[in-house]
Write a protein that holds these residues in place. Structure first.
Motif, PDB file in Angstrom:
ATOM      1  N   GLU A  65       3.443 -15.945   6.899  1.00  0.00           N
ATOM      2  CA  GLU A  65       4.729 -15.895   7.659  1.00  0.00           C
ATOM      3  C   GLU A  65       4.971 -14.604   8.194  1.00  0.00           C
ATOM      4  N   THR A  66       5.821 -14.948   9.424  1.00  0.00           N
ATOM      5  CA  THR A  66       5.961 -13.776  10.229  1.00  0.00           C
ATOM      6  C   THR A  66       7.321 -13.152  10.151  1.00  0.00           C
ATOM      7  N   GLY A  67       7.852 -11.967  10.582  1.00  0.00           N
ATOM      8  CA  GLY A  67       9.001 -11.612  10.757  1.00  0.00           C
ATOM      9  C   GLY A  67       9.306 -10.532  11.581  1.00  0.00           C
ATOM     10  N   THR A  68      10.387  -9.984  11.704  1.00  0.00           N
ATOM     11  CA  THR A  68      10.642  -8.660  12.704  1.00  0.00           C
ATOM     12  C   THR A  68      10.254  -7.564  12.167  1.00  0.00           C
ATOM     13  N   GLY A  69      10.339  -7.299  10.644  1.00  0.00           N
ATOM     14  CA  GLY A  69       9.868  -6.212   9.983  1.00  0.00           C
ATOM     15  C   GLY A  69      11.247  -5.270  10.042  1.00  0.00           C
ATOM     16  N   LEU A  70      12.306  -5.698  10.436  1.00  0.00           N
ATOM     17  CA  LEU A  70      13.641  -4.879  10.488  1.00  0.00           C
ATOM     18  C   LEU A  70      14.601  -5.269   9.104  1.00  0.00           C
ATOM     19  N   GLY A  71      14.092  -5.885   8.114  1.00  0.00           N
ATOM     20  CA  GLY A  71      15.055  -6.789   7.140  1.00  0.00           C
ATOM     21  C   GLY A  71      15.291  -5.561   6.273  1.00  0.00           C
ATOM     22  N   LEU A  72      14.165  -4.781   6.049  1.00  0.00           N
ATOM     23  CA  LEU A  72      14.261  -3.709   4.761  1.00  0.00           C
ATOM     24  C   LEU A  72      14.966  -2.588   5.330  1.00  0.00           C
ATOM     25  N   ILE A  73      14.954  -2.327   6.684  1.00  0.00           N
ATOM     26  CA  ILE A  73      15.769  -1.153   7.393  1.00  0.00           C
ATOM     27  C   ILE A  73      17.167  -1.439   7.412  1.00  0.00           C
ATOM     28  N   LEU A  74      17.434  -2.790   7.435  1.00  0.00           N
ATOM     29  CA  LEU A  74      18.881  -3.084   7.372  1.00  0.00           C
ATOM     30  C   LEU A  74      19.429  -3.043   6.040  1.00  0.00           C
ATOM     31  N   CYS A  75      18.541  -3.595   5.126  1.00  0.00           N
ATOM     32  CA  CYS A  75      18.912  -3.402   3.568  1.00  0.00           C
ATOM     33  C   CYS A  75      19.368  -1.798   3.318  1.00  0.00           C
ATOM     34  N   ASN A 119      27.870   3.149  -0.283  1.00  0.00           N
ATOM     35  CA  ASN A 119      27.972   4.084  -1.273  1.00  0.00           C
ATOM     36  C   ASN A 119      26.815   3.867  -2.460  1.00  0.00           C
ATOM     37  N   GLY A 120      25.437   3.300  -1.907  1.00  0.00           N
ATOM     38  CA  GLY A 120      24.407   3.101  -3.184  1.00  0.00           C
ATOM     39  C   GLY A 120      23.346   3.366  -2.752  1.00  0.00           C
ATOM     40  N   ASN A 121      22.284   3.177  -3.443  1.00  0.00           N
ATOM     41  CA  ASN A 121      20.940   3.682  -2.951  1.00  0.00           C
ATOM     42  C   ASN A 121      19.778   2.609  -3.241  1.00  0.00           C
ATOM     43  N   ILE A 122      18.835   2.663  -2.461  1.00  0.00           N
ATOM     44  CA  ILE A 122      17.538   1.456  -2.687  1.00  0.00           C
ATOM     45  C   ILE A 122      16.127   2.419  -2.941  1.00  0.00           C
ATOM     46  N   LYS A 123      15.563   1.575  -3.796  1.00  0.00           N
ATOM     47  CA  LYS A 123      14.274   2.318  -3.984  1.00  0.00           C
ATOM     48  C   LYS A 123      13.261   0.985  -4.198  1.00  0.00           C
ATOM     49  N   VAL A 124      11.957   1.398  -4.403  1.00  0.00           N
ATOM     50  CA  VAL A 124      10.922   0.375  -4.424  1.00  0.00           C
ATOM     51  C   VAL A 124       9.816   0.884  -5.284  1.00  0.00           C
ATOM     52  N   GLU A 125       9.164   0.133  -6.104  1.00  0.00           N
ATOM     53  CA  GLU A 125       8.107   0.455  -7.076  1.00  0.00           C
ATOM     54  C   GLU A 125       7.019  -0.682  -6.676  1.00  0.00           C
ATOM     55  N   ASP A 134       0.832  -1.261  -0.108  1.00  0.00           N
ATOM     56  CA  ASP A 134      -0.007  -0.019  -0.019  1.00  0.00           C
ATOM     57  C   ASP A 134       0.905   1.334  -0.021  1.00  0.00           C
ATOM     58  N   GLU A 135       0.348   2.296  -0.640  1.00  0.00           N
ATOM     59  CA  GLU A 135       1.090   3.408  -0.698  1.00  0.00           C
ATOM     60  C   GLU A 135       1.421   4.097   0.624  1.00  0.00           C
ATOM     61  N   SER A 136       0.579   3.805   1.712  1.00  0.00           N
ATOM     62  CA  SER A 136       0.712   4.449   2.779  1.00  0.00           C
ATOM     63  C   SER A 136       1.713   3.716   3.603  1.00  0.00           C
ATOM     64  N   ASP A 137       2.063   2.529   3.157  1.00  0.00           N
ATOM     65  CA  ASP A 137       3.210   1.632   3.784  1.00  0.00           C
ATOM     66  C   ASP A 137       4.510   2.022   3.430  1.00  0.00           C
ATOM     67  N   MET A 138       4.585   2.416   2.103  1.00  0.00           N
ATOM     68  CA  MET A 138       5.771   2.393   1.369  1.00  0.00           C
ATOM     69  C   MET A 138       6.545   3.565   1.906  1.00  0.00           C
ATOM     70  N   ASN A 139       5.999   4.416   2.563  1.00  0.00           N
ATOM     71  CA  ASN A 139       6.979   5.614   3.221  1.00  0.00           C
ATOM     72  C   ASN A 139       7.781   5.389   4.466  1.00  0.00           C
ATOM     73  N   ASN A 140       7.085   4.265   4.880  1.00  0.00           N
ATOM     74  CA  ASN A 140       7.617   3.865   6.220  1.00  0.00           C
ATOM     75  C   ASN A 140       8.433   2.420   6.182  1.00  0.00           C
ATOM     76  N   LEU A 141       8.810   1.910   5.024  1.00  0.00           N
ATOM     77  CA  LEU A 141       9.436   0.761   4.871  1.00  0.00           C
ATOM     78  C   LEU A 141      10.974   0.967   5.249  1.00  0.00           C
ATOM     79  N   PHE A 142      11.579   1.873   5.126  1.00  0.00           N
ATOM     80  CA  PHE A 142      12.967   2.220   5.665  1.00  0.00           C
ATOM     81  C   PHE A 142      13.068   2.843   6.699  1.00  0.00           C
ATOM     82  N   ASN A 143      12.194   3.009   7.554  1.00  0.00           N
ATOM     83  CA  ASN A 143      12.180   3.948   8.879  1.00  0.00           C
ATOM     84  C   ASN A 143      12.090   3.293   9.945  1.00  0.00           C
ATOM     85  N   ILE A 144      12.947   3.054  10.730  1.00  0.00           N
ATOM     86  CA  ILE A 144      13.038   2.232  11.954  1.00  0.00           C
ATOM     87  C   ILE A 144      12.154   2.659  13.045  1.00  0.00           C
ATOM     88  N   GLU A 145      11.605   4.115  13.155  1.00  0.00           N
ATOM     89  CA  GLU A 145      10.776   4.522  14.164  1.00  0.00           C
ATOM     90  C   GLU A 145       9.400   4.217  13.799  1.00  0.00           C
TER      91      GLU A 145
END
Length: 530
Positions: free
Chosen positions: A489-499, A507-513, A467-478
């Protein structure tokens, strides 16, 4: 009636025949005894080969196994040493390692001399590595020609792992000591300096290599050197922590006033082998306190990162164990209804999943130990395609359990400049998440291409999307939160933050579509060169 002369001749012939018969009988008995001795020796040899812990083998001049001990067969996963006969190293080891061993064997054959106790890093077909001490001995036939090679190999993998762990600890301690602003040194029982950190080098103005082997009289004024010598003597006699004030002249004709702390350190047998000392500047206590506060903040951040990292370990290991539980429960419930082939297939999946999970845990634990206190980046050039294959081997059981088709489109010559362990973690999390949020019989595509001195790697799925509302928080640990996968399946939710953190550190960037109901595409970039 025969003549007496003829009768005598006939009697002599019979005697000769009898003697020859007795002689043949004696030779036959000797031959039988030799056969018995050979059979006994063969029996003893089989006992040795079946019980010796070392891997022992025979090879012909072409590197083909002609005999092996039971321990070698077990090492190769074979139940019977005879199953090894006719095979070569390439059936078990990587091409590079097989060629290295073959070169050693050819060297032995050409020189006619054994090669004793050389260490090798054994690379297997699945990419795993073990370590061994080997000896190669040429064997000669009656014509003094070499017709085969005797090999003896002792596994030292656990010893090497211990050495690696010890070296990691030594490296960590060296980095830690050199990072401290407090001048630190250590001496032997004769008062000679054996080492120090960078702060002590800066204080005394003598390079570390020049300092080793010297005593205080070679560095400090006579009165101060005698004072240190007396304190060292007191310490070795009392074996308690010392604390005393000292004023050390420095190169700008000023003095470094400090509190000196000294303590003896012991050998494994409890004997004193030297002392460790540290100097605390008492002229600049406020600065020291501020630095200490900064170190405390750094320590808190380190502990925070450590806690998140171990959460990721649980996240990354959870899916394989879910697969294990599924297979074991199926075996328990439907064992009698399954045929032998199905039993083997299930057990094979359990073994492969367990093995991959164990390897993953080992890699993660070793990586975490090497990173204790601070994440350090060790950037190198490597083929990204090989790392993708390695990660896919760890996630195959999860994708197979959901019948997800995973394909790859990456040029085998494509290289990146990054920390290899961090890239593995990035790929593992992205691919695991793609599997998690893709329904059964879905598809996942992993692709890569070079763009403007960077390599872009994408992990695309046709799963449930974001969802668009969730995409803004994918890489936000707070504001992160975990979401259940298509099979709960369950998880910690920290995987994308670590990525995100690891990509940025390289020295790279990450994005999502993503579009809800259509799937997601995560793309991260890494530099091609330093």
């Amino acid at each position: 009636m025969a003549s007496p002369r003829m009768s005598k001749k006939n009697n002599k012939s019979v005697q000769e025949l009898q003697n020859e018969l007795e002689n043949l009988q004696s030779k036959y008995e000797n031959l039988i005894e030799k056969v018995r001795i050979l059979e006994y020796k063969e029996y003893l040899l089989s006992i040795i080969l079946n019980n010796i812990p070392q891997a022992v083998y025979l090879k012909d001049k072409n590197g083909v196994y002609t005999g092996a001990s039971k321990s070698l067969a077990k090492k190769f996963g074979l139940s019977d040493p005879d199953h090894l006969i006719g095979s070569g190293d390439s059936s078990f080891y990587s091409e590079e390692y097989s060629n290295d061993i073959h070169r050693k064997e050819n060297q032995t054959i050409k020189s006619g001399k054994p090669i004793i106790d050389f260490e090798t890093e054994e690379t297997w077909l699945d990419g795993t590595k073990t370590y061994a001490i080997n000896s190669l001995i040429p064997l000669f036939n009656k014509e003094s020609e070499i017709n085969s090679i005797l090999g003896i190999s002792s596994d030292i993998t656990k010893q090497k792992e211990t050495e690696f762990a010890l070296q990691n600890n030594i490296n960590f301690l060296e980095v830690l000591i050199n990072t401290l602003p407090t001048p630190i040194y250590y001496k032997d029982t004769s008062g000679c300096y054996q080492g120090c950190n960078e702060a002590f080098v800066e204080l005394v103005g003598i390079e570390r290599q020049e300092l080793i082997g010297r005593n205080a009289s070679d560095i400090f004024p006579k009165e101060l050197a005698e004072f240190f010598a007396e304190k060292d003597k007191e310490l070795f006699n009392s074996n308690v922590v010392q604390q005393f004030d000292v004023s050390i002249p420095v190169k700008d004709n000023s003095f470094y006033d400090a509190i000196c702390y000294q303590a003896s350190f012991l050998n494994y047998d409890g004997s004193i082998v030297g002392l460790v000392g540290g100097l605390v500047d008492i002229q600049d206590r406020k600065v020291a306190e501020e630095k200490l506060a900064a170190y405390m903040d750094e320590l808190q951040r380190t502990n925070y990162n450590k806690d998140r990292f171990f959460s990721i370990i649980a996240h990354d290991l959870k899916n394989p164990f879910i697969t294990l539980l599924g297979y074991t429960e199926a075996l328990m419930e439907d064992y009698n209804e399954m045929n032998a082939q199905e039993h083997i297939e299930y057990l094979t999946q359990i073994r492969n999943t367990s093995k991959n999970s164990y390897q993953l845990l080992e890699n993660l634990l070793q990586w975490s130990r090497s990173q204790s206190g601070k994440l350090q980046i060790e950037q190198v050039n490597f083929y990204i395609n090989e790392v993708v294959d390695e990660v896919l081997s760890l996630t195959t059981s999860s994708s197979d359990s959901k019948k997800i088709r995973v394909s790859k489109d990456i040029n085998s010559e494509l290289t990146v400049y990054a920390d290899k362990d961090m890239v593995k973690t990035i790929l593992r999390n992205l691919i695991t998440n793609a599997i998690k949020f893709t329904s059964e019989s879905g598809r996942i595509i992993i692709s890569g291409e070079a763009k403007n001195n960077f390599v872009e790697i994408s992990v695309e799925d046709n799963g449930i999307g974001i969802d668009e509302s969730d995409m803004n928080n994918l890489f936000n640990i707070e504001n992160f939160r975990s979401k259940a996968g298509t099979n709960n399946e369950t998880g910690t939710g920290l995987g994308l933050i670590l990525c995100n953190e690891f990509v940025q550190k390289n020295n790279g960037n990450i994005k999502v579509e993503s579009k809800p109901g259509e799937g997601s595409r995560f793309t991260f970039s890494l530099p091609c060169n330093p």
